[in-house]
Write an enzyme that holds these catalytic residues in place. Structure first.
Site, PDB file in Angstrom:
ATOM      1  N   ASP A 101     -13.945  10.522  -8.739  1.00 58.42           N
ATOM      2  CA  ASP A 101     -14.898   9.413  -8.674  1.00 58.42           C
ATOM      3  C   ASP A 101     -14.764   8.579  -7.400  1.00 58.42           C
ATOM      4  O   ASP A 101     -15.753   8.166  -6.811  1.00 58.42           O
ATOM      5  CB  ASP A 101     -14.761   8.501  -9.906  1.00 58.42           C
ATOM      6  CG  ASP A 101     -13.316   8.025 -10.133  1.00 58.42           C
ATOM      7  OD1 ASP A 101     -12.435   8.336  -9.322  1.00 58.42           O
ATOM      8  OD2 ASP A 101     -13.071   7.331 -11.143  1.00 58.42           O
ATOM      9  N   HIS A 102     -13.530   8.376  -6.932  1.00 64.59           N
ATOM     10  CA  HIS A 102     -13.340   7.473  -5.794  1.00 64.59           C
ATOM     11  C   HIS A 102     -13.798   8.075  -4.462  1.00 64.59           C
ATOM     12  O   HIS A 102     -14.083   7.348  -3.528  1.00 64.59           O
ATOM     13  CB  HIS A 102     -11.862   7.086  -5.667  1.00 64.59           C
ATOM     14  CG  HIS A 102     -11.442   6.015  -6.614  1.00 64.59           C
ATOM     15  ND1 HIS A 102     -11.563   6.145  -7.976  1.00 64.59           N
ATOM     16  CD2 HIS A 102     -10.918   4.780  -6.406  1.00 64.59           C
ATOM     17  CE1 HIS A 102     -11.123   5.046  -8.551  1.00 64.59           C
ATOM     18  NE2 HIS A 102     -10.724   4.203  -7.625  1.00 64.59           N
ATOM     19  N   ASP A 166      -4.763   3.745 -11.917  1.00 68.81           N
ATOM     20  CA  ASP A 166      -5.798   2.901 -11.327  1.00 68.81           C
ATOM     21  C   ASP A 166      -5.699   1.523 -11.964  1.00 68.81           C
ATOM     22  O   ASP A 166      -5.438   1.401 -13.160  1.00 68.81           O
ATOM     23  CB  ASP A 166      -7.179   3.502 -11.611  1.00 68.81           C
ATOM     24  CG  ASP A 166      -8.255   2.791 -10.812  1.00 68.81           C
ATOM     25  OD1 ASP A 166      -8.544   3.240  -9.703  1.00 68.81           O
ATOM     26  OD2 ASP A 166      -8.771   1.764 -11.298  1.00 68.81           O
ATOM     27  N   ARG A 447     -14.077  -6.570  -8.370  1.00 71.16           N
ATOM     28  CA  ARG A 447     -13.247  -7.040  -7.249  1.00 71.16           C
ATOM     29  C   ARG A 447     -14.131  -7.485  -6.109  1.00 71.16           C
ATOM     30  O   ARG A 447     -15.177  -6.894  -5.879  1.00 71.16           O
ATOM     31  CB  ARG A 447     -12.377  -5.889  -6.726  1.00 71.16           C
ATOM     32  CG  ARG A 447     -11.255  -5.582  -7.645  1.00 71.16           C
ATOM     33  CD  ARG A 447      -9.937  -5.388  -6.959  1.00 71.16           C
ATOM     34  NE  ARG A 447      -8.955  -5.665  -7.999  1.00 71.16           N
ATOM     35  CZ  ARG A 447      -7.921  -4.906  -8.278  1.00 71.16           C
ATOM     36  NH1 ARG A 447      -7.673  -3.846  -7.545  1.00 71.16           N
ATOM     37  NH2 ARG A 447      -7.104  -5.232  -9.256  1.00 71.16           N
ATOM     38  N   SER A 645       3.591  -3.204  -5.300  1.00 77.39           N
ATOM     39  CA  SER A 645       2.987  -2.229  -6.201  1.00 77.39           C
ATOM     40  C   SER A 645       4.009  -1.176  -6.615  1.00 77.39           C
ATOM     41  O   SER A 645       5.144  -1.179  -6.166  1.00 77.39           O
ATOM     42  CB  SER A 645       1.832  -1.546  -5.492  1.00 77.39           C
ATOM     43  OG  SER A 645       2.333  -0.725  -4.468  1.00 77.39           O
ATOM     44  N   ARG A 647       3.768   1.833  -5.838  1.00 75.37           N
ATOM     45  CA  ARG A 647       3.514   2.948  -4.920  1.00 75.37           C
ATOM     46  C   ARG A 647       4.746   3.826  -4.698  1.00 75.37           C
ATOM     47  O   ARG A 647       5.712   3.430  -4.060  1.00 75.37           O
ATOM     48  CB  ARG A 647       3.052   2.341  -3.595  1.00 75.37           C
ATOM     49  CG  ARG A 647       2.369   3.294  -2.665  1.00 75.37           C
ATOM     50  CD  ARG A 647       1.784   2.543  -1.489  1.00 75.37           C
ATOM     51  NE  ARG A 647       0.818   1.535  -1.920  1.00 75.37           N
ATOM     52  CZ  ARG A 647       0.412   0.516  -1.162  1.00 75.37           C
ATOM     53  NH1 ARG A 647       0.912   0.361   0.040  1.00 75.37           N
ATOM     54  NH2 ARG A 647      -0.469  -0.351  -1.607  1.00 75.37           N
TER      55      ARG A 647
HETATM   56 FE1  SF4 Z   1     -14.132   2.750  -9.219  1.00 77.56          FE
HETATM   57 FE2  SF4 Z   1     -12.140   1.010  -9.202  1.00 77.56          FE
HETATM   58 FE3  SF4 Z   1     -14.629   0.248  -8.608  1.00 77.56          FE
HETATM   59 FE4  SF4 Z   1     -14.017   0.858 -11.054  1.00 77.56          FE
HETATM   60  S1  SF4 Z   1     -13.165  -0.827  -9.890  1.00 77.56           S
HETATM   61  S2  SF4 Z   1     -15.832   1.525  -9.970  1.00 77.56           S
HETATM   62  S3  SF4 Z   1     -12.565   2.537 -10.785  1.00 77.56           S
HETATM   63  S4  SF4 Z   1     -13.331   1.659  -7.445  1.00 77.56           S
END
Ligand code: SF4
Length: 757
Positions: A101-102, A166, A447, A645, A647
């Site tokens: 997806d990313h 994630d 975000r 994090s 990581r």
């Molecule tokens: Fe993709 Fe993260 Fe945005 Fe959700 S918050 S759509 S998982 S990039």
């Protein structure tokens, strides 16, 4: 397109093992004198690997847990899978899934973008797919949807414990699951049956009363809460919702609230089992899960009298729509004050782009309510005034809104439906706006740090509910309040929005969508004969070589590569940004090792002296030079080394470049564990001030490693460049299990040895 309804799924690997969980919980409750527990505690403690051996104390005890499931997105799955390959295991210990997806861009529109992203990322997708086939991991193809939406539709289950690579993994809390965002190393733990560690979280209780008014949505609740809690307010806590207001919310609305709990730093967020969860499970083909959850409803809610570390009360009836931002999700402004807020700051009033959907807000309810706004405006002859983009969270959502007409409404309004992928939310968005030019966008995402969506630091990015974003797109102005202001239709007549309307779930059930995106089996059979595809010439992927086991001898001639001053987070040790494309290539990403670290000896960042030739160079260059000469090296670190994090690259890289130990004043715990997992010995000064006595270029020898045992002391004999020597006491925190990781060279080497035996 053809009707293809969602059918009942095989839920054998999806239904949490309630009998075992409740039995575990009984053991823990006995230890805790039957004190009433929050739901978060019940779910977490019931997943203890050894429930009879642990006395959990919130905020104190480190718990060893056995998660039920793992989900990984395409960027972070790469290193997780590369590492899992070292375990020698034929299949993952728990059901796992990979979601492409990313890596999908938003440039031209869904079909073209998916096709182009597949070409651009072919080696990554091929690698992930072949690994998934080999180990029996469910593989969700590019374009099938966004990890958190797919998980909600397929795998989330009340009372389960899931790790996802994630930060928005907590989305599954909308279905009552404790779902925690982790790094790849943690996912590997769960997949390799290594108990996963978590500090027993504190619990913030959010008591919901009342019910949302017609203009407000669950997004507005979490936008308001972000303002109350700030971006750090949830750290170390699980946010647990309770109270009669909970029963008024849709399952997907609760998922939105849990999703954005990540924005206040919460470990995860969680709702008790509700009838809306039951309906959602049933409508997404998981009746077996809802039947089992019904039978365990006692387990799936907090005990009466449970104690929360803090309680926040929210009356849903008083919630008004909010708009948060720019640049931080906790700058929260009620819609009614937003116009003044923009004016006071002197920002441009124009809205250039409006984006709805993403993993946060692309439920059927979101799409229906947003479409109801678009329809009102178009029916009245009002033209849309900003770019309008729709990102469905999954093929299931896309196909259902295509069938039920919402997609057509968006398109008729001038909107464009993008691929079922992250796209603009993760910055994979081609815009025409010039870099550096102030412009405002409104999204229903989660975000909004600077530059996130389009790489332009001057893009003012605001967050709101999808119905508000949609309505404001028709005004093209940030000063427009859809609740009170009016627009002009084509003939100059006044038009005012009525409140949004829409169904939680589709009356005709969900559509599964195009056959191209047929869901993988929930329990794919591993196929040992599959060759994992890694092009040896790739600069993005590289198979990992197992690290060498330790010979059991003392360390000799360890060179101090750098003495780090002050803060050294995982970002200083392994930077992100442009380096992210090398996440699956250890050698290439190691080129960023410690480039953010400040050298205590010269005050410079990323500049050290190579003692073999007395020249100054960057930290990675000197580390590579030492490695090529078989010189082992170490880092002398200040306090809380490796904070930030989870990581795992930060530990892998130093090990790869030749460091068998790191010595610090103190470690961030997760990083300390990650070092141990990669076979790097973390030592701490017994006397904090001894940090001052060592410098770059010193040579270290150990005493006490031969008889290393939990709690045993270690001495460091330091030889200075003038030949003088000093002795320094150090301590370690290795448990007996962790000692074996060091002995074998890494935790995965140990697993491999055990598998072979
Ligand atoms: Fe993709 Fe993260 Fe945005 Fe959700 S918050 S759509 S998982 S990039």
């Amino acid at each position: 397109s053809q009707h293809n309804p969602v059918v009942e799924k095989d839920c054998s690997s999806i239904t949490p093992p309630y009998a075992k969980l409740t039995k575990n919980l009984d053991l823990v409750k006995r230890i805790l004198d039957n004190r009433p527990l929050t739901l978060a505690e019940k779910v977490v403690y019931s997943h203890l690997t050894n429930p009879e051996e642990t006395i959990p104390v919130r905020g104190e005890t480190y718990l060893k847990l056995s998660p039920d499931r793992v989900a990984m997105q395409d960027a972070s799955a790469q290193m997780a899978l590369l590492q899992f390959m070292l375990s020698g295991m034929p299949t993952t210990a728990v059901p796992s899934s990979i979601h492409c997806d990313h890596l999908i861009a938003a440039n031209e529109g869904a079909d073209k973008d998916v096709a182009e992203s597949i070409i651009a990322n072919k080696e990554i997708f091929d690698f992930l797919e072949s690994g998934a086939k080999k180990y029996g991991v469910a593989f969700w193809k590019p374009g099938s949807g966004i990890i958190h939406q797919i998980v909600l539709e397929n795998y989330a289950a009340p009372g389960g414990l899931m790790l996802g690579t994630d930060s928005h993994t907590p989305n599954a809390g909308g279905l009552g699951m404790v779902a925690i965002g982790v790094g790849g190393a943690d996912a590997v733990d769960a997949m390799a049956a290594i108990p996963w560690e978590l500090k027993a979280p504190n619990v913030i209780g959010v008591k919901l009363t009342g019910s949302l008014g017609p203009w407000a949505s669950p997004k507005d609740v979490i936008l308001k809460m972000a303002g109350l809690l700030t971006v750090r307010g949830g750290t170390g806590h699980i946010i647990e919702y309770f109270g009669e207001g909970v029963d008024t919310l849709s399952c997907t609305g609760m998922a939105t609230m849990c999703n954005m709990g990540a924005e206040v730093g919460a470990t995860t967020s969680l709702f008790p089992y509700t009838t809306s969860m039951r309906s959602y499970l049933n409508s997404t083909g998981r009746r077996a899960v809802s039947t089992a959850a019904d039978a365990n409803s006692q387990f799936l809610r907090a005990d009466a009298g449970a104690h929360y570390d803090k309680i926040i009360e929210i009356n849903l009836s008083e919630i008004e729509p909010h708009i948060n931002g720019p640049f931080t999700p906790d700058l929260s402004t009620p819609l009614s004050k937003f116009k003044d807020f923009i004016a006071e700051n002197g920002w441009k009033d124009d809205l250039t782009s409006s984006l709805i959907g993403s993993c946060t807000n692309s439920s059927y309810q979101d799409m229906s309510r947003a479409a109801s706004m678009a329809k009102q405006a178009t029916d009245a002859g009002v033209d849309i005034k900003s770019q309008f983009l729709v990102t469905p969270g999954s093929e299931q959502i896309r196909a259902t809104i295509e069938r039920d007409g919402q997609q057509l409404v968006f398109e008729n309004a001038g909107g464009q439906v993008l691929a079922n992928a992250c796209g603009p939310c993760i910055g994979q968005w081609k815009r025409t706006e010039k870099k550096g030019e102030e412009n405002a966008i409104l999204t229903s995402f989660n975000r909004n740090f600077r530059s996130r969506n389009d790489g332009n630091s001057q893009t003012m990015n605001f967050l709101a509910a999808p119905e508000i974003v949609t309505a404001m797109a028709f005004a093209g102005k940030l000063s427009f309040n859809p609740m009170t202001d009016s627009l002009k239709d084509k003939n100059g007549k006044e038009f005012r929005f009525n409140p949004p309307t829409g169904d939680d779930l589709p009356h005709q059930g969900f559509e599964a969508g195009r056959a191209t995106y047929e869901p993988p089996s929930p329990t794919p059979t591993p196929d040992a004969s599959v060759q994992i595809s890694i092009d040896p010439k790739s600069n993005r992927l590289q198979a990992l070589d197992p690290f060498q086991p330790w010979n059991g001898e003392e360390f000799k001639d360890i060179r101090v590569l750098v003495k780090v001053k002050g803060k050294c987070t995982t970002d200083h040790i392994s930077a992100a940004g442009p380096w992210l494309k090398f996440k699956g290539h250890l050698q290439n990403i190691a080129e960023n090792t410690l480039i953010g670290a400040q050298n205590a000896d010269n005050g410079k960042v990323n500049l050290v002296t190579d003692v073999t030739n007395n020249k100054e160079d960057t930290i990675p260059e000197v580390a590579k030079s030492y490695k090529s000469q078989d010189i082992e090296w170490t880092v002398i670190a200040d306090h809380n080394y490796g904070e930030g994090s989870a990581r795992e690259h930060a530990a892998l890289q130093v090990r790869y470049l030749g460091s068998p130990l790191i010595i610090s004043r103190s470690f961030a715990r997760i990083h300390e564990t990650n070092l141990k997992k990669q076979g790097v010995l973390p030592l701490t000064f017994k006397n904090d001030s001894d940090y001052e006595k060592i410098n770059g270029g010193d040579v270290i020898e150990t005493q006490g490693l031969k008889n290393l045992a939990p709690g045993s002391p270690v001495k460091l004999i330091v030889t200075k460049p003038d030949g003088s020597k000093l002795s320094i006491d150090a301590v370690h925190t290795l448990s007996e299990d962790q000692l074996q990781w060091i002995r074998e060279g890494s935790a995965l080497n140990l697993i491999k040895k055990n598998v072979a035996a």
